[in-house]
Write a protein that holds these residues in place. Structure first.
Motif, PDB file in Angstrom:
ATOM      1  N   GLU A 131      25.547  72.209  20.743  1.00 10.39           N
ATOM      2  CA  GLU A 131      24.837  72.937  19.642  1.00 10.39           C
ATOM      3  C   GLU A 131      24.667  74.484  19.736  1.00 10.39           C
ATOM      4  OE1 GLU A 131      20.735  71.918  16.974  1.00 10.39           O
ATOM      5  OE2 GLU A 131      21.299  70.744  18.648  1.00 10.39           O
ATOM      6  N   HIS A 132      24.085  74.928  20.799  1.00  8.54           N
ATOM      7  CA  HIS A 132      23.983  76.356  20.995  1.00  8.54           C
ATOM      8  C   HIS A 132      24.972  76.862  22.133  1.00  8.54           C
ATOM      9  CE1 HIS A 132      20.396  76.151  18.675  1.00  8.54           C
ATOM     10  NE2 HIS A 132      19.981  75.069  19.449  1.00  8.54           N
ATOM     11  N   LEU A 133      25.451  77.721  21.774  1.00  6.88           N
ATOM     12  CA  LEU A 133      26.681  78.276  22.718  1.00  6.88           C
ATOM     13  C   LEU A 133      26.190  79.507  23.364  1.00  6.88           C
ATOM     14  CD1 LEU A 133      29.974  77.921  20.663  1.00  6.88           C
ATOM     15  CD2 LEU A 133      29.002  76.453  22.547  1.00  6.88           C
ATOM     16  N   ASP A 134      25.182  79.424  24.337  1.00  4.61           N
ATOM     17  CA  ASP A 134      24.455  80.703  25.024  1.00  4.61           C
ATOM     18  C   ASP A 134      25.764  81.294  26.103  1.00  4.61           C
ATOM     19  OD1 ASP A 134      24.481  78.686  26.803  1.00  4.61           O
ATOM     20  OD2 ASP A 134      22.443  78.271  26.728  1.00  4.61           O
ATOM     21  N   GLU A 135      25.070  82.177  26.852  1.00  7.62           N
ATOM     22  CA  GLU A 135      26.006  82.906  27.893  1.00  7.62           C
ATOM     23  C   GLU A 135      26.282  81.988  28.834  1.00  7.62           C
ATOM     24  OE1 GLU A 135      27.387  85.698  27.653  1.00  7.62           O
ATOM     25  OE2 GLU A 135      26.539  85.916  25.587  1.00  7.62           O
ATOM     26  N   ASP A 136      25.507  81.034  29.285  1.00 12.09           N
ATOM     27  CA  ASP A 136      25.938  80.064  30.272  1.00 12.09           C
ATOM     28  C   ASP A 136      26.815  79.222  29.949  1.00 12.09           C
ATOM     29  OD1 ASP A 136      23.924  80.842  31.941  1.00 12.09           O
ATOM     30  OD2 ASP A 136      22.419  79.467  31.351  1.00 12.09           O
ATOM     31  N   THR A 137      27.236  78.952  28.754  1.00 11.23           N
ATOM     32  CA  THR A 137      28.019  77.732  28.078  1.00 11.23           C
ATOM     33  C   THR A 137      29.548  78.782  28.139  1.00 11.23           C
ATOM     34  OG1 THR A 137      26.704  76.863  26.827  1.00 11.23           O
ATOM     35  CG2 THR A 137      28.907  76.527  26.221  1.00 11.23           C
ATOM     36  N   TRP A 138      29.502  79.974  27.667  1.00  4.69           N
ATOM     37  CA  TRP A 138      30.695  80.843  27.735  1.00  4.69           C
ATOM     38  C   TRP A 138      31.099  81.011  29.225  1.00  4.69           C
ATOM     39  CZ3 TRP A 138      33.406  80.789  23.652  1.00  4.69           C
ATOM     40  CH2 TRP A 138      33.060  80.835  22.397  1.00  4.69           C
ATOM     41  N   GLU A 139      30.178  81.201  29.912  1.00  2.00           N
ATOM     42  CA  GLU A 139      30.726  81.220  31.527  1.00  2.00           C
ATOM     43  C   GLU A 139      31.207  79.961  32.052  1.00  2.00           C
ATOM     44  OE1 GLU A 139      27.547  82.466  34.040  1.00  2.00           O
ATOM     45  OE2 GLU A 139      27.241  84.627  33.037  1.00  2.00           O
ATOM     46  N   GLU A 140      30.748  78.947  31.578  1.00  3.36           N
ATOM     47  CA  GLU A 140      31.491  77.760  32.028  1.00  3.36           C
ATOM     48  C   GLU A 140      32.865  77.430  31.299  1.00  3.36           C
ATOM     49  OE1 GLU A 140      29.146  73.740  31.728  1.00  3.36           O
ATOM     50  OE2 GLU A 140      27.155  75.140  31.511  1.00  3.36           O
ATOM     51  N   ILE A 141      33.061  78.021  29.858  1.00  4.98           N
ATOM     52  CA  ILE A 141      34.238  78.001  29.370  1.00  4.98           C
ATOM     53  C   ILE A 141      35.147  79.013  30.330  1.00  4.98           C
ATOM     54  CG2 ILE A 141      35.530  78.548  27.454  1.00  4.98           C
ATOM     55  CD1 ILE A 141      33.164  77.852  25.554  1.00  4.98           C
ATOM     56  N   GLU A 142      34.772  80.045  30.648  1.00 10.07           N
ATOM     57  CA  GLU A 142      35.592  81.106  31.294  1.00 10.07           C
ATOM     58  C   GLU A 142      36.036  80.230  32.621  1.00 10.07           C
ATOM     59  OE1 GLU A 142      35.012  85.488  33.200  1.00 10.07           O
ATOM     60  OE2 GLU A 142      34.330  84.993  31.230  1.00 10.07           O
ATOM     61  N   GLU A 143      34.909  79.729  33.395  1.00  5.28           N
ATOM     62  CA  GLU A 143      35.308  79.069  34.672  1.00  5.28           C
ATOM     63  C   GLU A 143      36.440  78.133  34.585  1.00  5.28           C
ATOM     64  OE1 GLU A 143      33.031  76.815  38.251  1.00  5.28           O
ATOM     65  OE2 GLU A 143      31.620  77.668  36.553  1.00  5.28           O
ATOM     66  N   THR A 144      36.065  77.295  33.518  1.00  7.39           N
ATOM     67  CA  THR A 144      37.298  76.139  33.232  1.00  7.39           C
ATOM     68  C   THR A 144      38.693  76.392  33.093  1.00  7.39           C
ATOM     69  OG1 THR A 144      35.429  74.827  32.172  1.00  7.39           O
ATOM     70  CG2 THR A 144      37.900  74.150  31.736  1.00  7.39           C
ATOM     71  N   LEU A 145      38.855  77.848  32.463  1.00  4.41           N
ATOM     72  CA  LEU A 145      40.118  78.379  32.138  1.00  4.41           C
ATOM     73  C   LEU A 145      40.405  78.835  33.544  1.00  4.41           C
ATOM     74  CD1 LEU A 145      39.347  80.291  28.693  1.00  4.41           C
ATOM     75  CD2 LEU A 145      40.868  78.074  29.170  1.00  4.41           C
ATOM     76  N   LEU A 146      39.775  79.508  34.187  1.00  4.28           N
ATOM     77  CA  LEU A 146      40.057  80.108  35.471  1.00  4.28           C
ATOM     78  C   LEU A 146      40.535  79.106  36.642  1.00  4.28           C
ATOM     79  CD1 LEU A 146      37.565  82.719  36.109  1.00  4.28           C
ATOM     80  CD2 LEU A 146      40.052  83.382  35.416  1.00  4.28           C
ATOM     81  N   ILE A 147      39.629  77.832  36.762  1.00  8.59           N
ATOM     82  CA  ILE A 147      40.157  76.953  37.692  1.00  8.59           C
ATOM     83  C   ILE A 147      41.535  76.236  37.069  1.00  8.59           C
ATOM     84  CG2 ILE A 147      39.583  74.289  38.096  1.00  8.59           C
ATOM     85  CD1 ILE A 147      36.562  75.208  37.819  1.00  8.59           C
ATOM     86  N   ALA A 148      41.771  76.091  36.061  1.00 13.81           N
ATOM     87  CA  ALA A 148      43.045  75.792  35.379  1.00 13.81           C
ATOM     88  C   ALA A 148      44.203  77.126  35.768  1.00 13.81           C
ATOM     89  CB  ALA A 148      43.098  75.474  33.925  1.00 13.81           C
ATOM     90  N   ASP A 149      43.926  77.986  36.234  1.00 14.42           N
ATOM     91  CA  ASP A 149      44.889  78.859  36.682  1.00 14.42           C
ATOM     92  C   ASP A 149      45.446  79.590  35.365  1.00 14.42           C
ATOM     93  OD1 ASP A 149      44.972  78.887  39.445  1.00 14.42           O
ATOM     94  OD2 ASP A 149      46.459  77.289  39.690  1.00 14.42           O
ATOM     95  N   VAL A 150      44.663  79.990  34.435  1.00 13.32           N
ATOM     96  CA  VAL A 150      45.203  80.617  33.162  1.00 13.32           C
ATOM     97  C   VAL A 150      45.315  81.884  33.549  1.00 13.32           C
ATOM     98  CG1 VAL A 150      44.412  81.340  31.065  1.00 13.32           C
ATOM     99  CG2 VAL A 150      44.148  78.982  31.582  1.00 13.32           C
ATOM    100  N   GLY A 151      44.429  82.431  34.564  1.00 14.71           N
ATOM    101  CA  GLY A 151      44.662  83.880  34.990  1.00 14.71           C
ATOM    102  C   GLY A 151      43.375  84.680  34.417  1.00 14.71           C
ATOM    103  N   VAL A 152      43.036  85.697  34.990  1.00 17.58           N
ATOM    104  CA  VAL A 152      41.776  86.416  34.828  1.00 17.58           C
ATOM    105  C   VAL A 152      41.901  87.068  33.193  1.00 17.58           C
ATOM    106  CG1 VAL A 152      40.270  88.685  35.415  1.00 17.58           C
ATOM    107  CG2 VAL A 152      41.141  86.921  36.901  1.00 17.58           C
TER     108      VAL A 152
END
Length: 406
Positions: A131-152
């Motif tokens: 419901e609320h996309l705060d900074e912590d959520t966006w950081e989790e989204i970024e971490e999920t992509l990095l773990i999947a080897d999308v690249g920085v």
């Protein structure tokens, strides 16, 4: 007087009798001992045949026809004589298989791909649905992509675009979020690449495709599966077994070729790979083949000598004509280490396409994005299993659909 004469006669008769007994006993001693009853009697040899006037005429006997001559009946309990065993037949030629059509192959393998990539797609959708996309959520989204080897760099781009679109979109239903994520991921993977494997050289000689990679990426198997992909698309193929360092490599490649009717050109173990590659292209020209696939030896990207030899193979092949494709096989499970390998290979030979193997065994599907960004060349084929037809042309939309699920 008469008495004296009578005595002399009697004496002579007695002497004669005694001498007869002596002679008789001597004769008995000279006879051989009697043979025992069990000793066989030796018969005299047959008389020599008589010839000429002494010959005896042959007795005429009535002759019988072959129909009148009966065979002797087998005795009861006698073991019948077996007929001599037939000579073993020569092994039949392997049956040529018809590979599965390549059109839509990735779509058919979607379920297998989705099982390994669920953590990426579902993880992103779950985070975006908050419901609320705060900074912590966006950081989790970024971490999920990095773990999947999308690249920085690609990860930062995607997060910025998602932030902007979610802000504009406002209300976020599950269907809207899924559509939004799909659009952004497809754009990140890229739809403007030419992902077709070049099988038309544009000249009279066959198209030449060289397959390179490090040890253990499944390079020889990938070459064999690629032959099936090309045959399924109606192309005739000649295989070049230029991996002479691994004893079983040539046998393995030849087996793949025989299954689809493609001939394999090979040389002695430990032979010159460049020479075998040259002969394979020469044979492909003589046969009028559409494509020549050259399997090279796996080599560590840190070994300068081996990498220089790969450059030699490329130069020798180009004496026949241009090298149309150089496909780099990468193991998707190696993640960022695969990017290091890719850089070194790209410095030695001009990589034109990437084959990602074992993509069904990792949740690091983002390597597709990262390696394309690193080399500036497209992923053209992906491996999704050990089956003969589990190598599929890469389709961005079908790939993203598998990532985020239904």
């Amino acid at each position: 007087m008469e008495i004296l004469i009578l005595a002399v006669v009697i004496a002579l008769v007695a002497v004669g009798a005694i001498s007869g007994l002596v002679v008789s006993s001597r004769k008995k001693k000279q006879l051989p001992p009697t043979a025992p009853p069990s000793t066989p009697t030796i018969t005299a040899p047959p008389a020599e045949p008589q010839v000429g006037e002494d010959a005896v005429e042959t007795a005429e006997e009535p002759r019988r026809t072959i129909e009148e001559v009966g065979l002797p009946e087998a005795e009861a309990g006698a073991t019948p004589v077996e007929a001599p065993a037939a000579e073993p037949e020569a092994p039949a030629a392997p049956e040529i298989e018809v590979p599965e059509p390549t059109a839509g192959r990735l779509v058919r393998l979607r379920a297998r791909l989705a099982r390994s990539q669920n953590s990426l797609g579902k993880g992103l959708l779950t985070l975006l649905s908050r419901e609320h996309l705060d900074e912590d959520t966006w950081e989790e989204i970024e971490e999920t992509l990095l773990i999947a080897d999308v690249g920085v760099a690609p990860t930062q781009e995607l997060v910025e675009r998602l932030r902007e679109r979610v802000k504009v979109l406002g209300t976020r239903t599950p269907a809207e979020l899924r559509g939004l994520l799909k659009e952004e991921l497809v754009a990140l993977v890229g739809t403007d690449f030419d992902r077709a494997v070049k099988t038309d050289s544009g000249v009279e000689t066959p198209a030449v495709v060289m397959v390179v990679g490090v040890n253990g990426t499944g390079k020889t198997t990938t070459t064999g599966k690629l032959a099936r992909v090309l045959v399924a698309d109606g192309r005739s193929v000649v295989l070049g077994a230029a991996d002479t360092f691994r004893a079983a490599a040539a046998d393995q490649l030849q087996t793949w070729g025989e299954r689809v009717g493609a001939r394999t050109v090979r040389g002695p173990e430990g032979g010159d790979p460049a020479s075998i590659a040259y002969d394979a292209v020469k044979e492909g020209i003589a046969e009028g083949a559409d494509v020549v696939l050259i399997d090279t030896a796996g080599r560590l990207h840190t070994k300068t000598g081996l990498m220089d030899e790969l450059g030699k193979v490329k130069r020798v092949v180009e004496k026949h004509g241009p090298l149309d494709e150089v496909l780099l096989v990468l193991d998707a499970t190696t993640g960022q280490n695969g990017l290091t390998q890719a850089r070194v290979f790209a410095e030695v030979v001009d990589i034109t396409g990437i084959v990602l193997t074992k993509l069904d065994g990792t949740a690091k599907g983002g390597i597709v994005v990262a390696v394309q960004r690193e080399l500036g060349v497209p992923v053209k084929l992906i491996g999704l299993g050990e089956g003969a037809d589990d190598l599929a042309p890469f389709e961005p939309e079908a790939f993203v659909d598998a990532l985020i699920g239904d």
